[in-house]
Design an enzyme around this catalytic site. Sequence first.
Site, short mmCIF file in Angstrom:
data_model
loop_
_atom_site.label_atom_id
_atom_site.label_comp_id
_atom_site.label_asym_id
_atom_site.label_seq_id
_atom_site.Cartn_x
_atom_site.Cartn_y
_atom_site.Cartn_z
CG HIS A 83 -0.30 0.01 2.53
ND1 HIS A 83 0.18 1.16 3.11
CD2 HIS A 83 -0.05 -0.98 3.42
CE1 HIS A 83 0.70 0.88 4.31
NE2 HIS A 83 0.57 -0.43 4.50
CB CYS A 119 1.52 -3.55 5.36
SG CYS A 119 -0.04 -4.28 5.93
#
Length: 187
Positions: free
Chosen positions: A147, A163
């Site tokens: 992301h 992440c």
Amino acid sequence: MFNRRVFMLGLAASAVVPGVAEAAKPKKQFAIDPKFMPQLVDFPGGYPIGTVVVDPRNRFLYLVEGFGVARRYGVGVGRAGLAWSGKAEIARKAKWPSWTPTANMIKRQPDKYAKYSNGVPGGPGNPLGARALYLYRNGRDTYYRIHGTTEPWTIGTAVSNGCIRLVNDHVADLYERVPVGAAVVVL
């Protein structure tokens, strides 16, 4: 091996999706290290074209574009003990995604994350940034994402909850190049 073709493709790779950075101004001044800018590089490895390979140790994400060539992006990765590795696939993609911290994030840092337990709508202030690629394994959500970030100065560091984060312009570029179903390998 670096040659004229790789150089020319690298110039093209430096173009990013316009307008994303303007939508999410960083909170502080920063200068990204040139090695973390998108660029075409030699990439041995035998992965099929279209495979996303993440090298957390060196803080790079590679999109395999041809035999021996990949587009490389700089990334921020998970802090010690929070990193994830293995194989997955991109099962979903979202522009300006909403975000809700996981139960484990709230448990680890309630003062930081409990106030967001009902989620944060998509937009420039959202921690997932401009785009998100959702990683699934065997049809199940891993809760790990590739992301964007509201903190671009963290690229090249181990700072996230596991992440893989990219500068918003860079994740928007990757988003346009990678289809749902693409294989992801996190070393």
